[in-house]
Write a protein that holds these residues in place. Structure first.
Motif, PDB file in Angstrom:
ATOM      1  N   GLU A  67       0.827  -1.207   0.000  1.00 31.18           N
ATOM      2  CA  GLU A  67       0.000   0.000   0.000  1.00 31.18           C
ATOM      3  C   GLU A  67       0.859   1.254   0.000  1.00 31.18           C
ATOM      4  OE1 GLU A  67      -3.690  -2.173   2.372  1.00 31.18           O
ATOM      5  OE2 GLU A  67      -2.477  -0.685   3.414  1.00 31.18           O
ATOM      6  N   ASN A  68       1.873   1.236   0.856  1.00 32.26           N
ATOM      7  CA  ASN A  68       2.743   2.403   0.912  1.00 32.26           C
ATOM      8  C   ASN A  68       3.508   2.609  -0.379  1.00 32.26           C
ATOM      9  OD1 ASN A  68       2.071   3.261   3.477  1.00 32.26           O
ATOM     10  ND2 ASN A  68       3.544   1.884   4.441  1.00 32.26           N
ATOM     11  N   VAL A 108       4.511   5.468  -5.558  1.00 35.08           N
ATOM     12  CA  VAL A 108       4.493   5.516  -7.023  1.00 35.08           C
ATOM     13  C   VAL A 108       3.528   6.593  -7.502  1.00 35.08           C
ATOM     14  CG1 VAL A 108       3.767   4.243  -9.078  1.00 35.08           C
ATOM     15  CG2 VAL A 108       5.189   3.129  -7.368  1.00 35.08           C
ATOM     16  N   ARG A 109       2.357   6.635  -6.895  1.00 33.03           N
ATOM     17  CA  ARG A 109       1.380   7.654  -7.279  1.00 33.03           C
ATOM     18  C   ARG A 109       1.981   9.047  -7.117  1.00 33.03           C
ATOM     19  NH1 ARG A 109      -2.396   4.156  -4.137  1.00 33.03           N
ATOM     20  NH2 ARG A 109      -3.724   3.145  -5.686  1.00 33.03           N
ATOM     21  N   GLN A 112       2.403   5.878 -20.838  1.00 30.78           N
ATOM     22  CA  GLN A 112       1.440   6.850 -20.331  1.00 30.78           C
ATOM     23  C   GLN A 112       1.390   6.711 -18.813  1.00 30.78           C
ATOM     24  OE1 GLN A 112      -1.557   8.599 -22.183  1.00 30.78           O
ATOM     25  NE2 GLN A 112       0.338   8.965 -23.287  1.00 30.78           N
ATOM     26  N   LYS A 113       1.049   7.817 -18.154  1.00 31.45           N
ATOM     27  CA  LYS A 113       0.961   7.818 -16.695  1.00 31.45           C
ATOM     28  C   LYS A 113       0.213   6.603 -16.155  1.00 31.45           C
ATOM     29  CE  LYS A 113       0.783  12.408 -14.633  1.00 31.45           C
ATOM     30  NZ  LYS A 113      -0.090  13.324 -13.911  1.00 31.45           N
ATOM     31  N   GLU A 114      -1.006   6.441 -16.665  1.00 31.03           N
ATOM     32  CA  GLU A 114      -1.863   5.414 -16.094  1.00 31.03           C
ATOM     33  C   GLU A 114      -1.330   4.013 -16.358  1.00 31.03           C
ATOM     34  OE1 GLU A 114      -4.207   5.798 -13.812  1.00 31.03           O
ATOM     35  OE2 GLU A 114      -3.681   7.914 -13.976  1.00 31.03           O
ATOM     36  N   SER A 115      -0.772   3.805 -17.553  1.00 25.61           N
ATOM     37  CA  SER A 115      -0.267   2.455 -17.828  1.00 25.61           C
ATOM     38  C   SER A 115       1.009   2.199 -17.035  1.00 25.61           C
ATOM     39  CB  SER A 115      -0.027   2.212 -19.313  1.00 25.61           C
ATOM     40  OG  SER A 115      -0.259   3.344 -20.065  1.00 25.61           O
ATOM     41  N   ALA A 116       1.785   3.246 -16.816  1.00 23.27           N
ATOM     42  CA  ALA A 116       2.990   3.066 -16.000  1.00 23.27           C
ATOM     43  C   ALA A 116       2.585   2.633 -14.599  1.00 23.27           C
ATOM     44  CB  ALA A 116       3.787   4.354 -15.944  1.00 23.27           C
ATOM     45  N   LYS A 117       1.580   3.305 -14.049  1.00 25.03           N
ATOM     46  CA  LYS A 117       1.080   2.944 -12.724  1.00 25.03           C
ATOM     47  C   LYS A 117       0.655   1.492 -12.707  1.00 25.03           C
ATOM     48  CE  LYS A 117      -0.942   7.136 -10.880  1.00 25.03           C
ATOM     49  NZ  LYS A 117      -2.186   7.867 -10.666  1.00 25.03           N
ATOM     50  N   PHE A 159      -9.188  10.927  -6.431  1.00 25.82           N
ATOM     51  CA  PHE A 159      -8.552  10.947  -5.114  1.00 25.82           C
ATOM     52  C   PHE A 159      -7.154  11.532  -5.278  1.00 25.82           C
ATOM     53  CE2 PHE A 159      -6.633   9.147  -1.292  1.00 25.82           C
ATOM     54  CZ  PHE A 159      -7.681   9.090  -0.397  1.00 25.82           C
ATOM     55  N   GLY A 160      -6.988  12.773  -4.855  1.00 27.29           N
ATOM     56  CA  GLY A 160      -5.719  13.458  -5.112  1.00 27.29           C
ATOM     57  C   GLY A 160      -4.784  13.436  -3.917  1.00 27.29           C
TER      58      GLY A 160
END
Lengths: 607, 607
Positions: free
Chosen positions: A368-369, A374-375, A517-522, B174-175
């Protein structure tokens, strides 16, 4: 009688076996002891985090020149073993994993060609280690120094190498820093490794930019933490030697420039003196430890023989009553031990479930952390592949560290509690009480001194034993109560370091695709994190299960041995008692002779 | 267990408890009574500005009671009690504890734009819908309007809240602010226990379900931060009415789910258990008080010299403790800034290297993001942790020494007790020691006391307690001394240091364009990093030396003072009692009270 002759003597051996249950608990104790006595090599790995100056230290201590490469990042990915040889100048060779050897130039460049991360990335050359030999006086008596990869931010392979060398080490040199003082992750490592390290020389390196005024404070602080760790491990505080402050840079510069006053001021001499002393005495220490053991065995045999003589000479009915009483006492003790073992095993069962929950929770927390890290990084605009990879790696290391720091104390606590439970177990030998009363020479501190601090020799104490817990091992050797404790703590100590291996390993391989892309990297990183979490959790749990089954088996085997022993003692005594008078007389004569031999032995046995 | 039973016992024992000499007793009783009298459920609303909190409350009331709209409309905390009044009553609760009834216009105006003296608004509303009767709601402003004080808000309301509603607007997601806020809730979990958290995703387009990837990421992010599951609630957007005005969404399913928890049997059970435990401890405290008075009466004037001696002992130890704290503070004053400087220098160096290396693979833009989005925040966080770790070790050490001082004093008391001739005085001093030990041991005291014979138990009780205190030095006192202090300030430390970083970084944001346009961006960036780090360092150093250091010192001193003042007060109370004349009827009365209190305590324990 010299110890070596004693171990070589078949008659003594059979005599001891006749009166004690020497090998039931201890395997081939005579052979092992002889091996220990004849050990030629005493391995001292040099440990410390990256940048604590391990290679520089060895350069200044041994070579007086820059021979081991010291250049910043991840220099030593290959261990370098420095040992005694007859040649006047140092000679180096690389040893490949397949056993092949190749001589190389014993210079910074020569070694760097193989040891350097850039030149040999991921050890693609398949090198086992580099070996340097020459007739340096410090090494003359078998001391072998090993320059190891840094503790901490290292790969799984490095970690495994470290563990291997630790297992066959007799002691260690641990490099500390002046600033920063011992960090949390260093402490985590030390906590796990201390049981495997034996006699440790703590060297606090003072870089030239460390303010001299901070030195004492920093040293006190480091010393305090080390003692704290010893306390946590339930070791006497004085097991930690006071750190020696050495200004490695000054020592090295002084030697290169031939300026003796610089070398003098660096503090390296004092440390060298200690090592020279150790070089001269380590074998003696082993001898002393072995002598203690041997004397204890001889006394035990002597005692048993005297008992036997009494048995053969005394009134049959009276003696029969006595042995029945002894038997029932021993059985009571055994019952007590069984109860104690059950308690210990129940505790372990209970703890296993708890530990699994803790491991699960902590691994979940880790994930979780890390996802939040990463976010944050991605939302901060770090999206380029290479940079994101590096940032991810930083966070991964950080969280992995946190994870092992959270799990480790829980494992340690289990170990302590288990040790407490098992430590109360009683000796079931018929003549146990007498032996313990008479055993004035079995001065525990003495054994501890000679054996405990020295640790294992040449890997003869195998299977996770070693170091400061060797005392427990001696307990097992003597057939006394501490038996299974040694196994338990040994196994878990391995597990603690093992836990680190897993986290620092296997992760480095991850390289996410560049320019996602940001989202795919995440997404990609999240999937990877999940994988790491699962691996970590599984590895911890496997570790735990292995530990548990080892302890379980060790305890059961030990109890079985005790049971057999009581049975055997009783039957043998009964048989003696029921013998016809003539035979008894003959036997009495023999035993009297044995007593003489043993008594003489016990008086003359020397290192 | 029933709330009614607890309430009855409280009311029955009221007169007895009220006689306590502790001035905290009566307020505690009142608070407890209020909880029992009116068991309500408090619901805290938390979320970003314009995430629709007020609208959701309006949806509950089925009317546009609170101002709601696209711009920030809630500027203060509004406390809404639903179904307690027959007609609408509105109040302004001011900072100086004055409450004034206000008109609807004033209410709306203050809600949007609170004046300086306003603490919060309160609305008592008639029942609009039966099933939601008794819900008490705190509407809070969005975080950006209170970002500076949101911690205060959380501290004030979260401990009192039973259920937390965390709203997130679907489109906004969620920012980082949400993450910060949610992590505060996670912190509160540790201190005040977990309470249900609803994650309300608001303004969700028609047709989107919880399987939607956006909603899933919102939930995952929220749970990653809270470290436990949330209850997801989806509230769909409502179409504007024909006049173009916003309409109230249908949030009934949300409110029903909330009401179900708020009015559940588990909630009542929980409350009953909590209040039962509170009352039990009040009874126990009063029992201790009466006991010691009786002891003092029995010992009479003969006990006074002993008691006075004890006060002198405590005073001496207290003074020594202050001296020790001063010594430590002096070390911190020097060490922390030095460590910060050192670490900053190393970080700067590392970043400079990265920037130089960056030339190979990164353009100015991504390098810039990498430096400010990862290297600096990560590096600074690491620095904070290092310093935190250093302080932690120091606090532990100080704690241990302070505890040792305290327990040595009690051990001396124990030694003295053995030499006292008069059995009454001996018992008086023994019980005094027990009572003090009990207080020092904090909440764990009850069970410890019981296991050592309890109040009025044998003299061996004190001896055992002393043994335990000595053995666990630094363990049992931790609650009293630094550990508590540390956990409180550890987080604040990092937080303060990191918020200083935000300030330092703000300057950078303004200068980005300049750097981007420059041809020599790498050198400029390095210079800028130097500036930022310098700024951070000086701010942090100032913060530490100016505020934190004093806080640490003061906290420790306060703790020691409180601890010894408590002990001394106990002794003084006994002296006072011993000096007074006591009639037989008074003693009979006290014994009678004691008996009754025991009776009530037993009643509480009944199932």
């Amino acid at each position: 009688m010299k110890l070596r002759d004693f171990f070589n003597n078949k008659e003594y051996r059979s005599l001891l076996e006749k009166y004690t249950h020497l090998d039931d608990n201890n395997g081939d104790w005579f052979a092992k002891s002889l091996d220990d006595l004849q050990a030629k090599e005493c391995v001292l790995p040099v440990l410390g985090v990256q940048g604590s100056g391990k290679s520089s230290f060895l350069n200044s201590l041994l070579f007086g020149d820059i021979v081991l490469p010291v250049d910043a990042a991840e220099t030593t990915c290959i261990p370098t073993v420095v040992k005694y040889g007859t040649n006047k100048e140092p000679k180096a060779c690389v040893v490949f994993k397949n056993g092949e050897q190749k001589p190389i130039a014993c210079t910074e460049d020569g070694l760097g060609e193989y040891a350097h991360q850039d030149k040999n990335p991921g050890n693609k050359l398949g090198i086992s280690h580099i070996e340097i030999q020459w007739n340096n006086d410090l090494l003359s008596n078998g001391i072998t120094l090993v320059d190891l990869p840094g503790v901490g931010s290292i790969t799984a392979e490095n970690q495994r190498t470290t563990l291997e060398f630790l297992k066959k080490s007799t002691g260690a040199i641990f490099m500390l820093r002046t600033t920063p003082t011992i960090t949390k992750s260093e402490a985590t490592f030390i906590r796990g490794a201390l049981p495997l390290m034996g006699r440790v020389f703590w060297v606090q390196n003072q870089w030239t930019d460390d303010a001299p005024n901070d030195l004492q404070e920093s040293k006190d602080y480091n010393y305090g933490i080390l003692k704290q760790i010893a306390k946590e491990l339930r070791q006497p505080e004085d097991i930690i030697a006071e750190p020696d402050v050495v200004c490695v840079k000054r020592a090295l510069d002084g030697r290169i420039l031939g300026k003796n006053d610089m070398v003098e001021k660096s503090g390296i001499h004092q440390l060298r003196d200690k090592l020279v002393h150790f070089n001269g005495t380590w074998q003696d220490s082993i001898k002393q430890g072995k002598l203690c053991q041997a004397k204890e065995f001889v006394a035990s045999a002597l005692n048993a023989a005297q008992e036997k003589l009494q048995l053969l000479s005394g009134d049959v009915d009276e003696e029969m009553r006595k042995i029945r009483k002894l038997k029932s006492e021993a059985e009571e003790n055994l019952e007590f031990n069984r109860k104690q073992s059950r308690q210990a095993l129940d505790y372990l069962d209970e703890r296993e479930a708890q530990l699994k929950t803790i491991v699960h929770q902590q691994c979940q927390l880790f994930t979780e952390n890390l996802r939040n890290d990463v976010r944050e990084v991605i939302d901060n605009g770090v999206v380029g592949g290479q940079q994101l990879n590096q940032a991810f790696q930083d966070h991964l290391d950080n969280r992995a560290n946190e994870l092992s720091q959270a799990v480790q104390p829980e494992f340690l606590q289990t170990m302590e509690e288990l040790g407490r439970n098992l430590g109360e177990m009683k000796d079931c030998r018929f003549n146990a009480k007498k032996i313990n009363e008479q055993a004035n020479f079995s001065d525990k501190t003495k054994i501890h001194d000679h054996y405990g601090r020295l640790g294992a020799v040449g890997g003869t104490i195998a299977g996770g034993f070693g170091g400061t817990w060797a005392a427990a091992k001696i307990g097992a050797l003597l057939g006394s109560s501490a038996g299974p404790v040694g196994t338990a703590v040994g196994a878990i100590a391995g597990a603690l370091i093992g836990g680190l291996v897993l986290l620092w390993g296997g992760n480095k391989a991850k390289k996410i695709h560049v320019d996602l892309q940001k989202e795919s990297a995440k997404k990609e990183l999240f999937a990877f994190i999940k994988e790491v979490q699962e691996k970590a959790e599984k590895a911890y749990k496997d570790c735990l299960e292995r530990f548990k089954s080892d302890v379980d088996a060790a305890i059961k085997q030990w109890l079985r041995n005790q049971e057999n022993q009581i049975d055997e003692d009783y039957r043998a005594a009964k048989k003696d008692l029921e013998k016809p008078v003539e035979e008894k007389e003959k036997e009495k004569h023999m035993v009297s002779q044995d007593i003489e031999v043993l008594a003489a032995l016990s008086n003359t046995l020397e290192a | 267990m029933q709330i009614e039973k607890v309430k009855k016992v409280l009311e029955d024992s009221w007169d007895l408890l009220e006689k306590s000499t502790d001035d905290k007793m009566v307020p505690a009783m009142r608070l407890l009574h209020a909880h029992l009298e009116n068991p309500r459920s408090y619901i805290a609303f938390i979320g970003e500005t314009s995430s629709g909190k007020s609208t959701l409350i309006n949806a509950l009331l089925k009317r546009k009671f609170l101002p709601a709209g696209p711009r920030p409309t809630t500027g203060t905390v509004t406390w809404i009690e639903h179904g307690v009044a027959t007609e609408e009553k509105l109040y302004a609760v001011n900072r100086h504890a004055s409450i004034e009834e206000i008109s609807k216009e004033q209410f709306r105006a203050l809600a949007e734009k609170p004046d300086e003296k306003l603490l919060r608004l309160k609305a008592e509303l008639p029942l609009s819908r039966d099933k939601f009767k008794g819900l008490t709601i705190f509407d809070t402003p969005g975080f950006d309007s209170i970002i500076e004080q949101h911690e205060e808000v959380m501290k004030e309301f979260l401990p009192e809240s039973d259920i937390i509603l965390f709203t997130v607007a679907y489109r906004i997601g969620f920012g980082m602010d949400d993450q910060q806020m949610m992590s505060l809730i996670a912190d509160m979990d540790v201190k005040f226990g977990q309470r249900p958290v609803f994650l309300v995703v608001n303004r969700v387009p028609e047709g989107v379900t919880e399987k939607d990837s956006r909603i899933q990421e919102i939930r995952l992010h929220a749970e990653d931060t809270l470290h436990r599951p949330v209850q997801l609630a989806i509230v769909y957007s409502s179409a504007p009415d024909p006049n173009g005005d916003a309409t109230l969404p249908d949030a009934d399913s949300l409110w029903e789910a909330v009401a179900k928890i708020a009015f559940s049997e588990e909630r009542r059970q929980e409350l009953a258990e909590k209040t039962n435990a509170m009352l039990a401890s009040l009874l126990e405290q009063r029992q201790l008080e009466i006991n010691s008075v009786l002891q003092a009466i029995r010992a009479g004037m003969a006990g006074i010299p002993e008691l006075e001696h004890q006060i002198a002992e405590f005073r001496k130890t207290e003074q020594e403790s202050y001296g020790l704290i001063e010594q430590y503070a002096a070390i911190w004053a020097k060490q922390v800034p030095a460590r910060l400087e050192e670490a900053c220098e190393k970080l700067k160096e590392k970043i400079r290297e990265e920037i130089t290396k960056g030339n190979k693979w990164a353009d100015c833009n991504s390098c810039h993001n990498y430096v400010y989005g990862h290297l600096i925040p990560f590096g600074c966080k690491q620095i904070c942790h290092e310093i935190e770790e250093y302080l932690y070790q120091q606090f532990e050490e100080l704690d241990e020494k302070l505890s040792e001082m305290a327990s040595t004093t009690i051990a001396r008391l124990n030694d003295r007790v053995q030499t006292i001739q008069s059995p009454d005085v001996q018992k008086l001093m023994t019980d005094l020691g027990m009572k003090i030990g009990y207080k020092l041991a904090g909440t764990a005291g009850t069970s410890i006391m019981k296991s050592f014979g309890g109040v009025g138990g044998s003299a061996a009780g004190l001896g055992n307690l002393v043994k335990m205190l000595v053995k666990n030095v630094g363990g049992i006192f931790k609650k009293t001394f630094s550990r508590e202090v540390y956990t409180q300030i550890g987080k604040i430390f990092t937080k303060k240091l990191l918020s200083a970083l935000t300030v330092a970084l703000d300057v950078v944001i303004e200068a980005i364009d300049y750097i981007r346009e420059s041809l020599t961006w790498q050198e400029d960036l390095k210079k800028q990093v130097d500036d930022v780090m310098q700024k951070w360092l000086s701010q942090v150093k100032e913060e530490f030396s100016g505020t934190m250091l004093n806080d640490y010192k003061k906290n420790n001193i306060d703790n020691v003072r409180e601890c010894y003042a408590g002990m001394i007060q106990d002794v003084e109370d006994e002296i006072k009692v011993a000096k007074e004349q006591h009639s037989q009827s008074e003693i009979t009365e006290l014994n009678y009270q004691l008996e009754h209190i025991r009776f009530f305590a037993a009643q509480l324990q009944e199932k």
